[in-house]
Design an enzyme around this catalytic site. Structure first.
Site, PDB file in Angstrom:
ATOM      1  N   GLN A  91      -6.807  -0.842   2.030  1.00  0.00           N
ATOM      2  CA  GLN A  91      -6.261  -0.662   3.265  1.00  0.00           C
ATOM      3  C   GLN A  91      -6.848   0.792   4.008  1.00  0.00           C
ATOM      4  O   GLN A  91      -7.074   1.658   3.192  1.00  0.00           O
ATOM      5  CB  GLN A  91      -4.770  -0.270   3.047  1.00  0.00           C
ATOM      6  CG  GLN A  91      -3.972  -0.158   4.511  1.00  0.00           C
ATOM      7  CD  GLN A  91      -2.490   0.452   4.575  1.00  0.00           C
ATOM      8  OE1 GLN A  91      -2.133   1.525   4.168  1.00  0.00           O
ATOM      9  NE2 GLN A  91      -1.657  -0.660   5.059  1.00  0.00           N
ATOM     10  N   ASN A 140       8.332  -6.871   4.633  1.00  0.00           N
ATOM     11  CA  ASN A 140       8.221  -5.453   3.802  1.00  0.00           C
ATOM     12  C   ASN A 140       9.408  -4.916   4.517  1.00  0.00           C
ATOM     13  O   ASN A 140       9.775  -4.872   5.393  1.00  0.00           O
ATOM     14  CB  ASN A 140       6.985  -4.719   4.123  1.00  0.00           C
ATOM     15  CG  ASN A 140       6.713  -3.556   3.504  1.00  0.00           C
ATOM     16  OD1 ASN A 140       6.645  -2.388   4.080  1.00  0.00           O
ATOM     17  ND2 ASN A 140       7.334  -3.286   2.331  1.00  0.00           N
ATOM     18  N   GLY A 141      10.112  -4.059   3.382  1.00  0.00           N
ATOM     19  CA  GLY A 141      11.341  -3.366   3.700  1.00  0.00           C
ATOM     20  C   GLY A 141      12.880  -3.682   3.058  1.00  0.00           C
ATOM     21  O   GLY A 141      12.969  -5.033   3.106  1.00  0.00           O
ATOM     22  N   LYS A 161      -0.831  -4.333   8.563  1.00  0.00           N
ATOM     23  CA  LYS A 161       0.551  -4.206   8.484  1.00  0.00           C
ATOM     24  C   LYS A 161       1.078  -3.194   9.510  1.00  0.00           C
ATOM     25  O   LYS A 161       0.406  -2.324   9.955  1.00  0.00           O
ATOM     26  CB  LYS A 161       0.719  -3.289   7.049  1.00  0.00           C
ATOM     27  CG  LYS A 161       2.143  -3.149   6.633  1.00  0.00           C
ATOM     28  CD  LYS A 161       2.188  -2.550   5.218  1.00  0.00           C
ATOM     29  CE  LYS A 161       3.677  -2.345   4.756  1.00  0.00           C
ATOM     30  NZ  LYS A 161       3.875  -1.018   5.095  1.00  0.00           N
ATOM     31  N   CYS A 199       2.127   3.356   9.747  1.00  0.00           N
ATOM     32  CA  CYS A 199       2.453   4.752   9.208  1.00  0.00           C
ATOM     33  C   CYS A 199       2.941   5.648  10.435  1.00  0.00           C
ATOM     34  O   CYS A 199       1.962   5.862  11.332  1.00  0.00           O
ATOM     35  CB  CYS A 199       1.236   5.521   8.531  1.00  0.00           C
ATOM     36  SG  CYS A 199       1.683   7.049   8.029  1.00  0.00           S
ATOM     37  N   ARG A 227       9.222  -0.261  -2.819  1.00  0.00           N
ATOM     38  CA  ARG A 227      10.291   0.710  -2.947  1.00  0.00           C
ATOM     39  C   ARG A 227      11.111   0.147  -4.138  1.00  0.00           C
ATOM     40  O   ARG A 227      11.768   1.050  -4.667  1.00  0.00           O
ATOM     41  CB  ARG A 227      11.279   0.451  -1.631  1.00  0.00           C
ATOM     42  CG  ARG A 227      12.325   1.207  -1.627  1.00  0.00           C
ATOM     43  CD  ARG A 227      13.186   1.279  -0.307  1.00  0.00           C
ATOM     44  NE  ARG A 227      14.115   2.277  -0.065  1.00  0.00           N
ATOM     45  CZ  ARG A 227      14.904   2.649   0.864  1.00  0.00           C
ATOM     46  NH1 ARG A 227      14.304   2.065   2.027  1.00  0.00           N
ATOM     47  NH2 ARG A 227      15.791   3.524   0.791  1.00  0.00           N
ATOM     48  N   PRO A 254       0.800  -1.132  -0.120  1.00  0.00           N
ATOM     49  CA  PRO A 254       0.086   0.155  -0.026  1.00  0.00           C
ATOM     50  C   PRO A 254       0.911   1.348   0.057  1.00  0.00           C
ATOM     51  O   PRO A 254       1.809   1.426   0.876  1.00  0.00           O
ATOM     52  CB  PRO A 254      -0.574  -0.264   1.315  1.00  0.00           C
ATOM     53  CG  PRO A 254      -0.031  -1.092   2.235  1.00  0.00           C
ATOM     54  CD  PRO A 254       0.923  -1.876   1.366  1.00  0.00           C
ATOM     55  N   MET A 255       0.522   2.242  -0.892  1.00  0.00           N
ATOM     56  CA  MET A 255       1.525   3.477  -1.108  1.00  0.00           C
ATOM     57  C   MET A 255       0.699   4.415  -1.569  1.00  0.00           C
ATOM     58  O   MET A 255      -0.073   4.440  -2.564  1.00  0.00           O
ATOM     59  CB  MET A 255       2.580   2.882  -2.197  1.00  0.00           C
ATOM     60  CG  MET A 255       3.672   2.087  -1.735  1.00  0.00           C
ATOM     61  SD  MET A 255       4.639   1.569  -3.225  1.00  0.00           S
ATOM     62  CE  MET A 255       3.444   0.914  -3.975  1.00  0.00           C
TER      63      MET A 255
END
Length: 406
Positions: free
Chosen positions: A114, A241-242, A182, A143, A266, A44-45
């Site tokens: 989301q 994630n990351g 998340k 976030c 990313r 989700p972005m």
């Protein structure tokens, strides 16, 4: 009655389950629960994960795509409209006419919406508003930006597990779709496992784990060593994630003894000329505001070729530079023809304008929402028809979404 939101720095409070929303979940005809094991997932972005990128990601091999975060109250007050020009489904804000969320029937069975929420009842109401057009619901618990934290949303929920689990329990018990959340890692592996296991007990279908703490930003290296011990402690899938920059990173995770799914928001996993042209065409067809498309394209196409995107001032300018001006002119002509045929000048949307910065202004009723005069004054603004973009200072916005090649 929604519980009061704790003030920043105050003690976490337990949020009781609201009695008013105890209904029996039911699956829509033909519904199939998502399988989150071993999947490649578009994270989700804000700005990037809007409809054009989600559809392109699915074409290039993503198994599941997540929408950008939308605040619960915006979905609660939205009107569902089938857009006759784009073929999309628009959730139109009854208050200001903006499109709070745009989805497409072709992604319905692989789309996770989301939401941002600090309240069980609001979260359920928002989820039910979109349940017939999605395959799953995700709660944003990661976030770290101030606009989320001061409203007890996002990463604030990590410090308030009672509230977090109350929201998830309400969603699981009242929404006829699989529920996920998340999160970010906590200060230690042990604390992260403890929280993840507590979340698991709510009945969620999977947990997304970002390998940075809420204090860390994209420039800080991610902690991949958090994934395996957390995954081993759970019975449900863990979505890593990351710092997943390319397919080699995906393979490294998949080669471990644990069956991870992978979020990425990313990595520049695709930068071909063909993909850039495809995205541009989808953005035009689906009415993506130009500045938003330009931002995403600049992430997809780094290096020398990027100049063609950076220097462009409009879609016609961009299409001229990309050699597809004929497509743009044909799309504009077709739009005009259909608008006349349908008896309406264009889409029903009204763009929402917001100041960029640490305080994202797209929370309803927030005093930071500026009038259109902010643009006239030349302030640094970003407009998007899906949500107003947060400042790119190290929150959930980390760059381009992943496009997978299988």
């Amino acid at each position: 009655m929604a519980p009061d939101v704790a003030a920043p720095g105050s003690a976490a409070i337990a949020v009781p389950m609201p009695e008013a929303i105890c209904v029996s979940p039911s699956r829509r005809p033909g519904h199939v629960d998502l399988d989150y094991r071993g999947k490649l997932i578009l994270a989700p972005m804000v700005r990037v994960g809007t409809l054009p990128m989600r559809l392109l990601s699915l074409k290039y091999g993503a198994d599941i795509v997540y929408s950008p975060e939308t605040i619960d109250r915006r979905l609660m007050r939205a009107r569902r409209v089938v857009n006759p020009i784009t073929g999309a489904i628009d959730f139109v804000d009854e208050k200001d006419g903006s499109v709070n969320l745009r989805v497409h029937p072709s992604e319905k069975d692989r789309l996770v919406v989301q939401i941002g929420s600090s309240d069980p009842e609001y979260a359920v109401a928002a989820a039910l508003a979109v349940a017939n057009d999605a395959a799953g619901i995700d709660l944003n618990c990661g976030c770290p930006k101030r606009f989320s934290v001061v409203s007890a949303m996002g990463a604030a929920l990590l410090s308030d597990p009672d509230r977090l689990c109350a929201i998830l329990t309400a969603l699981v018990q009242n929404v006829p779709l699989p529920i996920t959340c998340k999160i970010r890692m906590l200060d230690s592996t042990e604390k992260t496992i403890e929280l993840a296991k507590r979340i698991e007990q709510t009945g969620v279908s999977a947990i997304g784990l970002h390998c940075r703490t809420r204090q860390e930003r994209p420039q800080n290296p991610g902690h991949w060593d958090i994934f395996e011990p957390v995954a081993r402690a759970l019975q449900i899938p863990l979505i890593a994630n990351g710092d997943i920059f390319d397919l080699d990173d995906v393979r490294k995770l998949k080669d471990t003894t644990v069956n991870f799914s992978v979020f990425s928001g990313r990595a520049r996993m695709i930068s071909s000329d063909e993909a850039v042209l495809e995205y541009t065409k989808k953005a035009i067809e689906l009415d993506m505001p130009f500045h938003n498309a330009k931002y995403t394209l600049s992430q997809m196409w780094p290096g020398d070729k990027n100049a063609a995107i950076v220097k462009s001032k409009s879609y016609s300018d961009l299409c001229t530079r990309l050699g597809i001006l004929d497509f743009y002119q044909a799309a504009v002509s077709e739009r005009a023809r259909r608008a006349v045929e349908l008896g309406r000048p264009d889409l029903i949307t009204a763009e929402v304008v917001g100041l960029l910065g640490a305080d994202c202004p797209y929370i309803p009723d927030a005093p930071l929402i500026p009038s259109s005069s902010a643009v006239a004054r030349g302030q640094n603004c970003s407009v998007t028809a899906d949500v107003v973009a947060c400042g790119d200072d190290g929150g959930e916005v980390e760059g381009i979404g992943s496009l997978w090649d299988g």
